[in-house]
Design a protein around this motif. Structure first.
Motif, PDB file in Angstrom:
ATOM      1  N   GLU A 159       0.889  -1.210   0.003  1.00 40.80           N
ATOM      2  CA  GLU A 159       0.077   0.028   0.180  1.00 40.80           C
ATOM      3  C   GLU A 159       0.774   1.198  -0.194  1.00 40.80           C
ATOM      4  N   GLN A 160       1.836   1.165   0.882  1.00 39.19           N
ATOM      5  CA  GLN A 160       2.742   2.400   0.788  1.00 39.19           C
ATOM      6  C   GLN A 160       3.492   2.696  -0.400  1.00 39.19           C
ATOM      7  N   VAL A 161       4.025   1.589  -1.101  1.00 38.91           N
ATOM      8  CA  VAL A 161       4.661   1.770  -2.249  1.00 38.91           C
ATOM      9  C   VAL A 161       3.795   2.210  -3.313  1.00 38.91           C
ATOM     10  N   ASP A 162       2.591   2.019  -3.395  1.00 37.18           N
ATOM     11  CA  ASP A 162       1.578   2.368  -4.184  1.00 37.18           C
ATOM     12  C   ASP A 162       1.216   3.740  -4.097  1.00 37.18           C
ATOM     13  N   SER A 163       1.457   4.459  -2.730  1.00 37.20           N
ATOM     14  CA  SER A 163       0.730   5.572  -2.489  1.00 37.20           C
ATOM     15  C   SER A 163       2.107   6.608  -2.299  1.00 37.20           C
ATOM     16  N   ALA A 164       3.257   6.165  -1.828  1.00 36.71           N
ATOM     17  CA  ALA A 164       4.497   6.852  -1.534  1.00 36.71           C
ATOM     18  C   ALA A 164       5.535   6.563  -2.363  1.00 36.71           C
ATOM     19  N   GLY A 165       5.504   5.526  -3.128  1.00 39.41           N
ATOM     20  CA  GLY A 165       6.603   5.300  -3.959  1.00 39.41           C
ATOM     21  C   GLY A 165       7.700   4.397  -3.483  1.00 39.41           C
ATOM     22  N   PHE A 166       9.113   4.661  -3.538  1.00 39.62           N
ATOM     23  CA  PHE A 166       9.973   3.685  -3.052  1.00 39.62           C
ATOM     24  C   PHE A 166      10.352   3.854  -1.513  1.00 39.62           C
ATOM     25  N   THR A 167      10.042   5.087  -0.743  1.00 37.07           N
ATOM     26  CA  THR A 167      10.083   5.043   0.527  1.00 37.07           C
ATOM     27  C   THR A 167       9.105   4.284   1.212  1.00 37.07           C
ATOM     28  N   GLY A 168       8.132   3.827   0.605  1.00 41.72           N
ATOM     29  CA  GLY A 168       7.201   2.854   1.126  1.00 41.72           C
ATOM     30  C   GLY A 168       7.633   1.643   1.549  1.00 41.72           C
ATOM     31  N   ILE A 169       8.764   1.168   0.928  1.00 42.14           N
ATOM     32  CA  ILE A 169       9.370  -0.025   1.286  1.00 42.14           C
ATOM     33  C   ILE A 169       9.853  -0.073   2.649  1.00 42.14           C
ATOM     34  N   PHE A 170      10.402   1.159   3.162  1.00 40.47           N
ATOM     35  CA  PHE A 170      11.045   1.254   4.366  1.00 40.47           C
ATOM     36  C   PHE A 170       9.751   1.697   5.522  1.00 40.47           C
ATOM     37  N   THR A 171       8.821   2.089   4.972  1.00 40.12           N
ATOM     38  CA  THR A 171       7.794   2.822   6.081  1.00 40.12           C
ATOM     39  C   THR A 171       6.482   2.266   6.004  1.00 40.12           C
TER      40      THR A 171
END
Length: 117
Positions: free
Chosen positions: A76-88
């Motif tokens: 979900e975070q990768v879809d909304s925030a991009g690459f930083t979603g991997i970490f968050t």
């Protein structure tokens, strides 16, 4: 019927863990980590979702459910925030459960004293 599926699937996951403890030389810590990793992998592949839809809490409460939650949060975070979603993503999805566990641990430590074995 949902309760029966939850009981059967949750019980099966726990029974597999117990069999691993009884019949292998794996430590409980390695089994727990294996369950979380298996939940992450199955969730990332999309294979855990049908199990969650069928069993509900029987699939989300065991440690495989925690792994599934982490993988879902990352997606979900990768879809909304991009690459930083991997970490968050994983911690964002699991923040409520982690916070509850830490608060309960703190409050119990105020009322009970640990003892060495």
């Amino acid at each position: 019927m949902t309760y029966i599926y939850a009981f059967l699937i949750g019980g099966l996951l726990c029974a597999i863990g117990q069999l691993l403890i009884d019949f292998t030389k794996l430590t409980p810590a390695r089994i727990l980590v294996s369950y979380v990793v298996a939940g992450c992998i199955l969730g990332a592949l999309g294979w855990y979702e049908p199990l969650v839809d069928t069993a509900g809490a029987g699939a989300t409460v065991p440690l495989t459910g925690f792994g599934y939650l982490l993988s879902t949060g990352v997606k979900e975070q990768v879809d909304s925030a991009g690459f930083t979603g991997i970490f968050t993503g994983g911690l964002t999805a699991a923040a409520g459960g982690i916070t509850a566990a830490m608060c309960f641990a703190f409050f119990f430590s105020l009322f009970f004293k640990s003892k060495p074995k």
